[in-house]
Design a protein around this motif. Structure first.
Motif, PDB file in Angstrom:
ATOM      1  N   LEU A 122     -14.270 -26.572  20.439  1.00 41.18           N
ATOM      2  CA  LEU A 122     -14.542 -26.664  19.010  1.00 41.18           C
ATOM      3  C   LEU A 122     -15.993 -27.057  18.797  1.00 41.18           C
ATOM      4  O   LEU A 122     -16.602 -27.721  19.641  1.00 41.18           O
ATOM      5  CB  LEU A 122     -13.641 -27.712  18.355  1.00 41.18           C
ATOM      6  N   TRP A 137     -19.000 -30.732  14.316  1.00 44.56           N
ATOM      7  CA  TRP A 137     -19.853 -30.854  13.132  1.00 44.56           C
ATOM      8  C   TRP A 137     -20.607 -32.182  13.182  1.00 44.56           C
ATOM      9  O   TRP A 137     -20.033 -33.199  13.554  1.00 44.56           O
ATOM     10  CB  TRP A 137     -18.977 -30.808  11.875  1.00 44.56           C
ATOM     11  N   ASP A 177     -21.089 -21.712  15.411  1.00 49.95           N
ATOM     12  CA  ASP A 177     -20.966 -21.586  13.960  1.00 49.95           C
ATOM     13  C   ASP A 177     -21.500 -20.212  13.570  1.00 49.95           C
ATOM     14  O   ASP A 177     -22.703 -19.947  13.662  1.00 49.95           O
ATOM     15  CB  ASP A 177     -21.753 -22.700  13.278  1.00 49.95           C
ATOM     16  N   VAL A 222     -12.041 -32.974  14.996  1.00 47.87           N
ATOM     17  CA  VAL A 222     -11.495 -31.623  15.160  1.00 47.87           C
ATOM     18  C   VAL A 222     -10.941 -31.102  13.844  1.00 47.87           C
ATOM     19  O   VAL A 222     -11.013 -29.895  13.560  1.00 47.87           O
ATOM     20  CB  VAL A 222     -10.429 -31.584  16.279  1.00 47.87           C
ATOM     21  N   ALA A 223     -10.372 -31.974  13.027  1.00 45.83           N
ATOM     22  CA  ALA A 223      -9.883 -31.523  11.725  1.00 45.83           C
ATOM     23  C   ALA A 223     -11.035 -31.035  10.856  1.00 45.83           C
ATOM     24  O   ALA A 223     -10.938 -29.995  10.193  1.00 45.83           O
ATOM     25  CB  ALA A 223      -9.126 -32.658  11.035  1.00 45.83           C
ATOM     26  N   LYS A 224     -12.137 -31.780  10.889  1.00 49.08           N
ATOM     27  CA  LYS A 224     -13.305 -31.373  10.104  1.00 49.08           C
ATOM     28  C   LYS A 224     -13.873 -30.055  10.620  1.00 49.08           C
ATOM     29  O   LYS A 224     -14.282 -29.191   9.844  1.00 49.08           O
ATOM     30  CB  LYS A 224     -14.381 -32.468  10.177  1.00 49.08           C
ATOM     31  N   SER A 225     -13.886 -29.908  11.947  1.00 45.09           N
ATOM     32  CA  SER A 225     -14.376 -28.663  12.530  1.00 45.09           C
ATOM     33  C   SER A 225     -13.545 -27.475  12.064  1.00 45.09           C
ATOM     34  O   SER A 225     -14.079 -26.436  11.662  1.00 45.09           O
ATOM     35  CB  SER A 225     -14.357 -28.766  14.059  1.00 45.09           C
ATOM     36  N   HIS A 226     -12.208 -27.613  12.106  1.00 47.66           N
ATOM     37  CA  HIS A 226     -11.338 -26.511  11.684  1.00 47.66           C
ATOM     38  C   HIS A 226     -11.510 -26.206  10.196  1.00 47.66           C
ATOM     39  O   HIS A 226     -11.420 -25.041   9.788  1.00 47.66           O
ATOM     40  CB  HIS A 226      -9.879 -26.858  11.986  1.00 47.66           C
ATOM     41  N   ARG A 227     -11.739 -27.234   9.389  1.00 45.77           N
ATOM     42  CA  ARG A 227     -11.866 -27.022   7.944  1.00 45.77           C
ATOM     43  C   ARG A 227     -13.178 -26.358   7.575  1.00 45.77           C
ATOM     44  O   ARG A 227     -13.237 -25.528   6.673  1.00 45.77           O
ATOM     45  CB  ARG A 227     -11.748 -28.353   7.195  1.00 45.77           C
ATOM     46  N   GLU A 228     -14.283 -26.749   8.251  1.00 46.59           N
ATOM     47  CA  GLU A 228     -15.609 -26.434   7.729  1.00 46.59           C
ATOM     48  C   GLU A 228     -16.412 -25.442   8.559  1.00 46.59           C
ATOM     49  O   GLU A 228     -17.386 -24.880   8.060  1.00 46.59           O
ATOM     50  CB  GLU A 228     -16.417 -27.729   7.582  1.00 46.59           C
ATOM     51  N   GLN A 245     -11.500 -22.804  25.140  1.00 42.57           N
ATOM     52  CA  GLN A 245     -12.151 -22.462  23.879  1.00 42.57           C
ATOM     53  C   GLN A 245     -12.439 -23.756  23.137  1.00 42.57           C
ATOM     54  O   GLN A 245     -11.542 -24.359  22.540  1.00 42.57           O
ATOM     55  CB  GLN A 245     -11.274 -21.538  23.030  1.00 42.57           C
TER      56      GLN A 245
END
Length: 723
Positions: A649, A652, A688, A507-513, A647
């Motif tokens: 995520l 990625w 995306d 989830v952190a990667k999703s929010h970042r990228e 909602q």
């Protein structure tokens, strides 16, 4: 979408058995069914008796929890001229009624000076691989072999259950039908076809034996495996593996009746092959397999190339934990390796002293002068983790390892993966159990010769320290004192487990990228839910919205290929060849997203079986790495009452995730002005925005909405029957 014809979908074994009971009760007016929790709507622990009490209420009797009492009453009913079927909830509990089987029912047939019919069949769910533990997972068949007048049968995917039950009742003597629980959700084989590569024939009179063989090789077997119904699939998996690895033709024969043993129909096949294995899930010693081996030795000894191979489960109670249960119970790989050793086909380490080097060993020794070794390194197993934990070594130190042998187990954040050797050699371990290693780190070496030296220290990586965020050191927990600031006064702390750490990384990667967009639609689901309820009642499988959504999403791939792709760079999307749909499973604080592969090719019932398997594996944390990778779109299921909007995520490197909320009621005014309650569900799409625009998202969701509101669009998926 092409509708699925009714005849193309084979019933599950449980459905075949349920339909058999219904047909027998329709035909036999003096047939009774006794057992625990049989009445609708429960229909027994495994739903085999579903619908019977509603139709034949006076002849379907729910009993107290007393196997001795149940079997005593059943024997009395049979003695008085009735036909009786008893369901013992778990075969383990048959031990509690053993006295009634051994000393009353079986003896009453012939101890009164004349033959007295006792048409009694005892149905027993048996076997493990379900995580039910030591007293609900046993295979007690061997304890009933050889009792006079008592016949033993075993459920199989080849033999129609109605024919088996009818034959058993017509004997006029007591019988036991053993039903391996793992069969219930599997499909029956039909039209003489196992799969694309294997066919089968029923040979012999009466119920006969099922003979499964590679297509075109019915009369040419290198090895024959005698397998009762519960281990048929494991025997076939072993046969396929041996064919792929060695080009050998391994056949499988399965009887419907275990005892009295009639082996005549398959003796010519066994004699022509010359090599025979008998496999069963029970423990060794005084088994049905021993009886088969004895008869085969007596009848065709001169035709055999070696002793009959007997394979069974370990001499142990059956653990509840999945990984330990698999260690105890006979598996396909045990059958495969046992046959390899017995036949001398290689690729299996001999249990006896090795008289000389194998070809792989000889090749390795030739390279010793050059000092070459083969490293065993940590592969990349998923996109969630930067490190993996060494869970267990599967091969002993200094043991010889052949190529593709699984040598070490690694724990990822979501599953455990077994790592295979890429070469051959003597194993020298470098990493220890508990080490946490990054991709590319060395786990061990495969050496051309045994070397007593310790592994090089420079090969062992330092254990990485966990951090709260990348490149941020973890602050030590300070002791709590009266002078401590209020924000430090925490009564306790919660450490994230590895599964949740993996979720956190994703989830952190999703929010970042991922620059995500989100669109939501609402679908009325009264019609599809009603049709699913009817289909569940008819087929015995519980089908719900989840299966329909997964199927609808997969079917949309043809028209919305970009939704199933992944970004190669800012201008290029790699499109998928097929829809592989991840589905969220949230159990005990751990979130998993296992993948339904090629979901567009699967029926609703097959998807339901897969999702149920995912839920069971999530409970036991038993996922393998390959089950959690390869998805190109995901579905987030949120069925808890009251959930309206979710909602999700984007996971990625995927580009989309679909969310499904709970079914809710709304009051609507119909065309006649009458207020009516309707059932609705909200469907969301996170996407995306670099690849998918808002209008495309609306069109995609409209496609899914239509599948729910107009289920006829799914064609045969909601119309096939399993009769």
């Amino acid at each position: 979408m092409t509708p699925i014809a009714a005849t193309t979908v084979a019933p599950r074994v449980a459905e075949n058995l349920n339909h058999a009971l219904h047909r027998l009760f329709d035909r036999e007016e003096r047939l009774y069914l006794l057992g625990e929790d049989l009445l609708d709507p429960y229909g027994g622990a495994f739903k085999i008796t579903k619908g019977l009490s509603s139709r034949f209420g006076d002849r379907v009797v729910a009993t107290p929890l007393s196997e001795g009492g149940i079997l005593g009453v059943a024997g009395g009913l049979a003695l008085c001229g009735n036909e009786v079927i008893v369901e013992v909830m778990f075969g383990d509990f048959l031990a509690l009624g053993f006295d009634q089987v051994l000393n009353f029912a079986s003896k009453s047939v012939s101890m009164y000076g004349r033959r007295v019919p006792i048409p009694l069949v005892v149905r027993c769910p048996v076997g493990g691989n379900r995580g039910y533990g030591p007293t609900h997972s046993q295979s007690p068949q061997k304890h009933f072999v050889g009792i006079p007048n008592l016949a033993l049968y075993e459920l199989s995917p080849f033999h129609d259950a109605e024919a088996v039950l009818h034959t058993a009742l017509q004997r006029g003597a007591p019988a036991i039908l053993f039903e391996d629980k793992v069969l219930y959700t599997r499909r029956m084989y039909q039209e003489n076809r196992v799969d694309d590569a294997y066919r089968y024939r029923i040979t012999g009179s009466g119920l006969g034996w099922a003979h499964a063989f590679p297509d075109g090789e019915e009369d040419s077997a290198d090895f024959v495996v005698v397998a009762p119904g519960g281990v048929t699939h494991r025997a076939l998996d072993a046969a396929r593996a041996l064919r792929e690895a060695h080009g050998r033709s391994v056949h499988v024969v399965t009887p419907a009746q275990l005892h009295p043993l009639d082996i005549e129909p398959v003796l010519p096949l066994l004699a022509s092959a010359g090599r025979v294995a008998v496999v069963e899930e029970g423990t060794a010693g005084g088994t049905w397999g021993s009886e088969v081996a004895q008869v085969v030795h007596e009848r065709i000894w001169s035709s055999l190339s070696g002793p009959v191979l007997s394979l069974s489960s370990a001499d142990s109670i059956i653990p509840t934990a999945g990984h330990l249960e698999r260690e105890v119970l006979l598996g396909a790989e045990d059958i495969r390796d046992g046959i390899r050793r017995a036949a001398g086909w290689g690729d299996a380490l001999r249990e006896t002293a090795q008289p000389g080097p194998t070809q792989a060993q000889a090749a390795a020794v030739e390279t010793a002068a050059a000092g070459t070794t083969t490293p065993v390194t940590v592969p990349k197993l998923n996109n969630n983790d930067e490190t993996y934990l060494v869970a267990d070594w599967l091969v002993d130190e200094d043991a010889w390892v052949e190529p593709d042998t699984e040598v070490v187990a690694l724990d990822t954040s979501k599953a455990q993966a077994d790592i295979a050797a890429s070469g051959s050699g003597y194993l020298r371990r470098v990493a220890a159990v508990g080490d946490e290693l990054a991709v590319g780190d060395i786990l061990g070496h495969l050496l051309p010769e045994r070397a007593p030296r310790a592994a090089p220290e420079q090969d062992r990586p330092a254990r990485p320290t966990r951090s709260a965020a990348p490149d941020r050191p973890v602050e030590p927990i300070r002791p709590l004192t009266e002078d401590a600031p209020q924000e430090d006064l925490a009564a306790e702390v919660h450490r994230l487990d590895r599964a949740q750490q993996g979720t956190a990384a994703v989830v952190a990667k999703s929010h970042r990228e991922v620059p995500a967009g989100f669109t939501l639609v609402k679908a009325q689901v009264d019609d599809v839910l009603d049709r699913l309820d009817r289909l569940s009642d008819e087929g015995g499988a519980v089908l719900g919205l989840a299966e329909v959504v997964v199927k609808a999403v997969a079917d949309a791939q043809r028209d919305f290929p970009r939704f199933f792709g992944s970004l190669v760079d800012d201008r290029t999307v790699a499109l998928a060849d097929a829809p592989h749909v991840g589905v969220t499973v949230d159990v005990d604080g751990s979130l998993y997203v296992p993948v339904v592969t090629r979901a567009h090719e699967r029926s609703l019932a097959e998807i339901a079986d897969t999702l149920m398997d995912f839920r069971m594996k999530a409970l036991g944390k038993e996922f393998t790495a390959h089950e959690l990778t390869g998805g190109n779109i995901a579905v987030s299921l949120n069925p808890d009452p009251g959930v309206v909007l979710v909602q999700p995520l984007v996971l990625w490197p995927q580009l989309c995730m679909v969310s499904v909320g709970a079914v809710g009621d709304e009051c609507r005014i119909d065309e006649a002005g009458v207020a009516r309650t309707r059932r609705f569900v909200h469907i969301g799409l996170a996407y995306d925005h670099r690849v998918v625009n808002g209008r495309d998202a609306v069109l995609f969701l409209t496609r899914i909405k239509a599948a729910l509101e107009e289920p006829a669009q799914l064609g045969g998926e909601l119309t096939w029957t399993t009769a």
